[in-house]
Design a protein around this motif. Sequence first.
Motif, mmCIF file in Angstrom:
data_model
loop_
_atom_site.group_PDB
_atom_site.id
_atom_site.type_symbol
_atom_site.label_atom_id
_atom_site.label_comp_id
_atom_site.label_asym_id
_atom_site.label_seq_id
_atom_site.Cartn_x
_atom_site.Cartn_y
_atom_site.Cartn_z
ATOM 1 N N SER A 90 0.829 -1.213 0.000
ATOM 2 C CA SER A 90 0.000 0.000 0.000
ATOM 3 C C SER A 90 0.863 1.263 0.000
ATOM 4 O O SER A 90 1.696 1.459 0.878
ATOM 5 C CB SER A 90 -0.928 0.000 1.215
ATOM 6 O OG SER A 90 -1.665 1.199 1.231
ATOM 7 N N GLY A 91 0.662 2.097 -1.002
ATOM 8 C CA GLY A 91 1.376 3.368 -1.100
ATOM 9 C C GLY A 91 2.757 3.261 -1.727
ATOM 10 O O GLY A 91 3.336 4.282 -2.097
ATOM 11 N N HIS A 97 5.581 2.404 -4.658
ATOM 12 C CA HIS A 97 5.596 2.508 -6.116
ATOM 13 C C HIS A 97 6.170 1.201 -6.676
ATOM 14 O O HIS A 97 7.365 0.934 -6.549
ATOM 15 C CB HIS A 97 6.430 3.716 -6.553
ATOM 16 C CG HIS A 97 6.338 4.001 -8.020
ATOM 17 N ND1 HIS A 97 7.003 5.023 -8.626
ATOM 18 C CD2 HIS A 97 5.625 3.404 -9.015
ATOM 19 C CE1 HIS A 97 6.728 5.037 -9.926
ATOM 20 N NE2 HIS A 97 5.891 4.060 -10.183
ATOM 21 N N LEU A 111 -2.007 -3.216 -7.800
ATOM 22 C CA LEU A 111 -2.934 -2.073 -7.752
ATOM 23 C C LEU A 111 -4.051 -2.336 -6.752
ATOM 24 O O LEU A 111 -4.426 -1.447 -5.966
ATOM 25 C CB LEU A 111 -3.487 -1.832 -9.161
ATOM 26 C CG LEU A 111 -4.320 -0.576 -9.399
ATOM 27 C CD1 LEU A 111 -3.531 0.690 -9.114
ATOM 28 C CD2 LEU A 111 -4.861 -0.564 -10.835
ATOM 29 N N ALA A 162 -0.912 -0.307 -4.207
ATOM 30 C CA ALA A 162 0.350 0.257 -4.687
ATOM 31 C C ALA A 162 0.070 1.253 -5.816
ATOM 32 O O ALA A 162 -0.942 1.147 -6.511
ATOM 33 C CB ALA A 162 1.263 -0.847 -5.204
ATOM 34 N N THR A 163 0.961 2.217 -5.978
ATOM 35 C CA THR A 163 1.045 2.980 -7.217
ATOM 36 C C THR A 163 1.791 2.086 -8.199
ATOM 37 O O THR A 163 2.851 1.553 -7.855
ATOM 38 C CB THR A 163 1.840 4.277 -6.985
ATOM 39 O OG1 THR A 163 1.173 5.038 -5.978
ATOM 40 C CG2 THR A 163 1.978 5.100 -8.267
ATOM 41 N N VAL A 164 1.233 1.881 -9.399
ATOM 42 C CA VAL A 164 1.792 0.866 -10.306
ATOM 43 C C VAL A 164 2.167 1.482 -11.648
ATOM 44 O O VAL A 164 1.357 2.186 -12.257
ATOM 45 C CB VAL A 164 0.774 -0.271 -10.537
ATOM 46 C CG1 VAL A 164 1.288 -1.251 -11.600
ATOM 47 C CG2 VAL A 164 0.490 -1.002 -9.231
ATOM 48 N N THR A 165 3.401 1.220 -12.075
ATOM 49 C CA THR A 165 3.839 1.604 -13.415
ATOM 50 C C THR A 165 4.162 0.352 -14.219
ATOM 51 O O THR A 165 4.892 -0.519 -13.746
ATOM 52 C CB THR A 165 5.085 2.506 -13.349
ATOM 53 O OG1 THR A 165 4.753 3.720 -12.667
ATOM 54 C CG2 THR A 165 5.586 2.862 -14.756
ATOM 55 N N TYR A 166 3.571 0.299 -15.427
ATOM 56 C CA TYR A 166 3.886 -0.774 -16.382
ATOM 57 C C TYR A 166 4.909 -0.268 -17.395
ATOM 58 O O TYR A 166 4.635 0.687 -18.126
ATOM 59 C CB TYR A 166 2.643 -1.172 -17.171
ATOM 60 C CG TYR A 166 1.646 -2.039 -16.447
ATOM 61 C CD1 TYR A 166 1.864 -3.402 -16.299
ATOM 62 C CD2 TYR A 166 0.475 -1.510 -15.940
ATOM 63 C CE1 TYR A 166 0.930 -4.210 -15.667
ATOM 64 C CE2 TYR A 166 -0.468 -2.310 -15.306
ATOM 65 C CZ TYR A 166 -0.231 -3.663 -15.179
ATOM 66 O OH TYR A 166 -1.155 -4.457 -14.559
ATOM 67 N N CYS A 167 6.072 -0.938 -17.452
ATOM 68 C CA CYS A 167 7.070 -0.667 -18.489
ATOM 69 C C CYS A 167 7.159 -1.878 -19.416
ATOM 70 O O CYS A 167 6.797 -2.991 -19.025
ATOM 71 C CB CYS A 167 8.447 -0.447 -17.862
ATOM 72 S SG CYS A 167 8.524 0.981 -16.772
ATOM 73 N N HIS A 168 7.654 -1.657 -20.613
ATOM 74 C CA HIS A 168 7.725 -2.738 -21.609
ATOM 75 C C HIS A 168 8.633 -2.295 -22.747
ATOM 76 O O HIS A 168 9.329 -1.277 -22.636
ATOM 77 C CB HIS A 168 6.309 -3.068 -22.099
ATOM 78 C CG HIS A 168 5.507 -1.850 -22.432
ATOM 79 N ND1 HIS A 168 5.694 -1.153 -23.588
ATOM 80 C CD2 HIS A 168 4.571 -1.168 -21.712
ATOM 81 C CE1 HIS A 168 4.890 -0.107 -23.589
ATOM 82 N NE2 HIS A 168 4.194 -0.077 -22.457
ATOM 83 N N THR A 184 8.822 1.335 -23.774
ATOM 84 C CA THR A 184 9.111 2.339 -22.758
ATOM 85 C C THR A 184 10.391 3.090 -23.090
ATOM 86 O O THR A 184 11.411 2.467 -23.407
ATOM 87 C CB THR A 184 9.232 1.660 -21.378
ATOM 88 O OG1 THR A 184 7.953 1.151 -21.020
ATOM 89 C CG2 THR A 184 9.722 2.636 -20.308
ATOM 90 N N GLN A 185 10.303 4.404 -23.032
ATOM 91 C CA GLN A 185 11.488 5.230 -23.243
ATOM 92 C C GLN A 185 12.177 5.425 -21.904
ATOM 93 O O GLN A 185 11.513 5.563 -20.884
ATOM 94 C CB GLN A 185 11.075 6.583 -23.848
ATOM 95 C CG GLN A 185 10.470 6.416 -25.239
ATOM 96 C CD GLN A 185 9.861 7.696 -25.762
ATOM 97 O OE1 GLN A 185 9.793 8.686 -25.045
ATOM 98 N NE2 GLN A 185 9.418 7.662 -27.008
ATOM 99 N N GLN A 198 12.801 4.971 -15.327
ATOM 100 C CA GLN A 198 11.567 4.398 -14.761
ATOM 101 C C GLN A 198 11.908 3.385 -13.664
ATOM 102 O O GLN A 198 11.280 3.375 -12.599
ATOM 103 C CB GLN A 198 10.731 3.714 -15.862
ATOM 104 C CG GLN A 198 10.187 4.660 -16.939
ATOM 105 C CD GLN A 198 9.031 5.533 -16.457
ATOM 106 O OE1 GLN A 198 8.581 5.439 -15.316
ATOM 107 N NE2 GLN A 198 8.564 6.422 -17.329
ATOM 108 N N ARG A 231 12.846 4.646 -10.199
ATOM 109 C CA ARG A 231 11.776 5.214 -9.369
ATOM 110 C C ARG A 231 11.080 4.169 -8.509
ATOM 111 O O ARG A 231 10.213 4.504 -7.708
ATOM 112 C CB ARG A 231 10.739 5.877 -10.279
ATOM 113 C CG ARG A 231 11.279 7.091 -11.017
ATOM 114 C CD ARG A 231 10.331 7.537 -12.119
ATOM 115 N NE ARG A 231 10.839 8.771 -12.735
ATOM 116 C CZ ARG A 231 10.414 9.250 -13.895
ATOM 117 N NH1 ARG A 231 9.461 8.619 -14.575
ATOM 118 N NH2 ARG A 231 10.916 10.377 -14.378
#
Lengths: 282, 282
Positions: free
Chosen positions: A158-159, A161, A180, A184-190, A193-194, A199, A202
């Motif tokens: 929870s909370g 990244h 999610l 959690a704060t969720v970032t999808y890279c693939h 992704t630049q 990324q 972080r």
Amino acid sequence: MNAQLMDGTRLAQQLHAETRRRADAVTLNRGHRPCLATVLVGDDPASATYVRMKQRRCAENGVDSRAVTLPASSTTAEVTAAVRSLDADPMVDGILVQHPVPVPVDERAVFETISHAKDVDGVTSASLAAMALGTPTHRSCTPAGILRLLDSYAVALSGLHVVVVGRSEILGLPVGLLSLCADATVTYCHSHTQDLPTQIGRADVLIAAVGRPQLIRGEWIRAGAVVVDAGYHPGGLGDVETATAAERARLITPVPGGVGPMTIAVLISNTVDAAERGLVSA
Amino acid sequence: MNAQLMDGTRLAQQLHAETRRRADAVTLNRGHRPCLATVLVGDDPASATYVRMKQRRCAENGVDSRAVTLPASSTTAEVTAAVRSLDADPMVDGILVQHPVPVPVDERAVFETISHAKDVDGVTSASLAAMALGTPTHRSCTPAGILRLLDSYAVALSGLHVVVVGRSEILGLPVGLLSLCADATVTYCHSHTQDLPTQIGRADVLIAAVGRPQLIRGEWIRAGAVVVDAGYHPGGLGDVETATAAERARLITPVPGGVGPMTIAVLISNTVDAAERGLVSA
């Protein structure tokens, strides 16, 4: 090496022991063991090995397995017919279709033939949507195994990244959705992704599910991060370049012995869930 | 104000005109108009207004609508029975259940009663999973409207970092999944996100879907970013504090006149898709 290793082998053993007790209770109660049906299409040696490992772990933990093997020349209709037959069989509690099903069979169509209640591998649309919505389901095995491993090392999502590298249907995509749901704060890279290093830098929690050996370099990882490596490649390599990563991370999964053992442990636990009471989260 | 406004009213008119031509062709072909059934439960004035707007736009664009209104005292069983009846009716092409359905009715159970083919609002598990997997489906109306709006202003999402603030089942969650399918790097933020200003400052494209007036301050936005504001609150306020945001952004949606008009335009387009040929992306 500063990072503490997250011992998936040990946690999987604990889960297996718990599963075995539950399996025995089911067997006592209804007179026959929980049963996992495995479907293997074609003759890829790695897939055959994975299926055998799953069958062996079933046997060790009080769960029957039933093996269906189909030739590489099978059509989509033939594979779906085999799955449909298992799905209709009341003696079968769960169905695993070993991924990848060889082209030209439509793997997605085969997966969707499995009913939600027997989808112990968490590969159907119904399971994916339920993981997104937080409703009852069997969770995909590797993603659920990762969340169990994090939880056992007191990583409360929870909370935090969470950065997921990879978005496959059975790993990257669902592990992000489960994270999610855990707030959690969720970032999808693939692959598109630049500036992947930025990324990744972080992430409080990095989940590497990209399927390319050592793509992720240790110096990209933020000091004190938690690193989960779901890759497994020849020579015992993961998706993360481990040596440097372990200097920077707070917690890291070994390869092998991290995520891998959890996948099978969750699969068998899900099968016993199915035998016990239908749809329940792993 | 430096940002160019993204004119949703104009784009919605264009989409309506195209939809009307397609609706007329369907009517000529099969002898009766496409038909959207609307289900309104309870007497919330805003919900009633939204349903009336949708019916009016249907009438303007060659699409019939059929209104079902149920009292706030309805049970889940009563509402699902009404939906099931519409779902079985071959004269009905699409079904919209106006959100939110008042408590204690189980909105999710009501949504799941709609068959995939008639889910023109994109609210079922089947639609959500299909948006995640990139398989054919009606896409949720507001998310699909946002993607159309971005596309019409030549914002190609591939490789861009899309930050979605909000994770609701019918807006934040699916718009992130659609962005991921369009090869964006996607970050989901929400009420548990720590350091929201920093996360927002990383966005090439910010999608505000949080449902709180002006929660997002203009100075958090990166210079040159694209800002999509899906909020709509009393006094014509969005989720973003617009005045400062428009100084920094390259493109921004006005409120009203940005995302809002696109939602209804996609709904009716989806209904005509359903009438034409079943499941096709908006």
